[in-house]
Design a protein around this motif. Structure first.
Motif, PDB file in Angstrom:
ATOM      1  N   GLY A  52      13.674  86.588  21.296  1.00  0.00           N
ATOM      2  CA  GLY A  52      14.374  85.653  22.516  1.00  0.00           C
ATOM      3  C   GLY A  52      15.656  85.218  22.198  1.00  0.00           C
ATOM      4  O   GLY A  52      16.480  84.747  22.567  1.00  0.00           O
ATOM      5  N   GLY A  53      16.136  85.411  20.953  1.00  0.00           N
ATOM      6  CA  GLY A  53      17.591  85.127  20.319  1.00  0.00           C
ATOM      7  C   GLY A  53      17.828  85.955  19.236  1.00  0.00           C
ATOM      8  O   GLY A  53      17.048  87.009  18.668  1.00  0.00           O
ATOM      9  N   ILE A  54      19.083  85.917  18.696  1.00  0.00           N
ATOM     10  CA  ILE A  54      19.516  86.681  17.773  1.00  0.00           C
ATOM     11  C   ILE A  54      19.864  85.765  16.136  1.00  0.00           C
ATOM     12  O   ILE A  54      20.377  85.010  16.484  1.00  0.00           O
ATOM     13  CB  ILE A  54      20.893  87.320  17.786  1.00  0.00           C
ATOM     14  N   ASN A  55      19.278  86.078  15.074  1.00  0.00           N
ATOM     15  CA  ASN A  55      19.417  85.564  13.899  1.00  0.00           C
ATOM     16  C   ASN A  55      20.124  86.393  13.045  1.00  0.00           C
ATOM     17  O   ASN A  55      19.562  87.420  12.693  1.00  0.00           O
ATOM     18  CB  ASN A  55      18.076  85.194  13.243  1.00  0.00           C
ATOM     19  N   LEU A  56      21.605  85.965  12.952  1.00  0.00           N
ATOM     20  CA  LEU A  56      22.325  87.031  12.320  1.00  0.00           C
ATOM     21  C   LEU A  56      22.948  86.133  10.855  1.00  0.00           C
ATOM     22  O   LEU A  56      23.058  84.850  10.892  1.00  0.00           O
ATOM     23  CB  LEU A  56      23.838  87.333  13.029  1.00  0.00           C
ATOM     24  N   THR A  57      23.030  86.936   9.728  1.00  0.00           N
ATOM     25  CA  THR A  57      23.609  86.261   8.647  1.00  0.00           C
ATOM     26  C   THR A  57      25.073  86.356   8.756  1.00  0.00           C
ATOM     27  O   THR A  57      25.807  87.074   9.575  1.00  0.00           O
ATOM     28  CB  THR A  57      23.229  86.837   7.394  1.00  0.00           C
ATOM     29  N   ARG A  58      25.722  85.425   8.260  1.00  0.00           N
ATOM     30  CA  ARG A  58      27.166  85.472   8.132  1.00  0.00           C
ATOM     31  C   ARG A  58      28.147  86.575   7.869  1.00  0.00           C
ATOM     32  O   ARG A  58      28.819  87.125   8.420  1.00  0.00           O
ATOM     33  CB  ARG A  58      27.455  84.234   7.145  1.00  0.00           C
ATOM     34  N   SER A  59      27.329  87.433   6.660  1.00  0.00           N
ATOM     35  CA  SER A  59      27.853  88.606   6.335  1.00  0.00           C
ATOM     36  C   SER A  59      27.750  89.880   7.234  1.00  0.00           C
ATOM     37  O   SER A  59      28.461  90.661   7.463  1.00  0.00           O
ATOM     38  CB  SER A  59      27.507  88.937   4.893  1.00  0.00           C
TER      39      SER A  59
END
Ligand code: ZN
Length: 145
Positions: A3-10
């Motif tokens: 339902g969404g995107i969880n991305l790390t900063r790097s």
């Protein structure tokens, strides 16, 4: 279906770097991960169109990436591409060429000094903004509890 995107900063930085390196062409790639939208792997891919106004994943490379994802047990979270000179919003062509209604679409704009980015679901000719969460990178030095 995430339902969404969880991305790390790097991971986000890796997408920005790829987008900047491909200028003035659009850059593209795939974010693969878990069913909840947590990205585990960023695939930086070639824009087979070599265009500054549209992108198309190279079909052979796309096949290899999907094959690798299956081997690694990863799902398609999002397809990303860059807009070198226009806002982080899907073009009419992006909507027309959005062949994966189960995928999210991340668009990075390089028109400003700082990259702008938004996630969307593109399905049945409709654009809907999707949640995008940027997580701090987990520090290697964390002790086991
Ligand atoms: Zn586009």
């Amino acid at each position: 279906m995430p339902g969404g995107i969880n991305l790390t900063r790097s991971q986000l930085e890796a997408v920005f770097e790829h987008a900047k390196r491909q200028q003035p062409e659009e850059a593209c790639g795939i974010l693969a991960g878990d069913p909840d939208g947590s990205v585990r792997r960023v695939f930086l891919m070639e824009n087979a169109e070599h265009s500054s106004i549209l992108y198309m994943m190279d079909s052979t490379e796309q096949f290899e990436v999907f094959d690798q994802m299956e081997k690694d047990g990863l799902e398609l979270v999002a397809i990303f591409h860059s807009h070198p000179h226009s806002p982080a919003f899907p073009s009419a062509r992006d909507l027309e060429l959005a062949f994966y209604p189960e995928s999210l679409y991340l668009i990075v704009s390089l028109m400003d000094d700082e990259p702008q980015y938004h996630a969307f679901r593109l399905a049945r000719g409709q654009v809907a903004e999707a949640p995008l969460v940027i997580l701090d990178d987990i520090k290697e030095s964390l002790d086991e509890a």
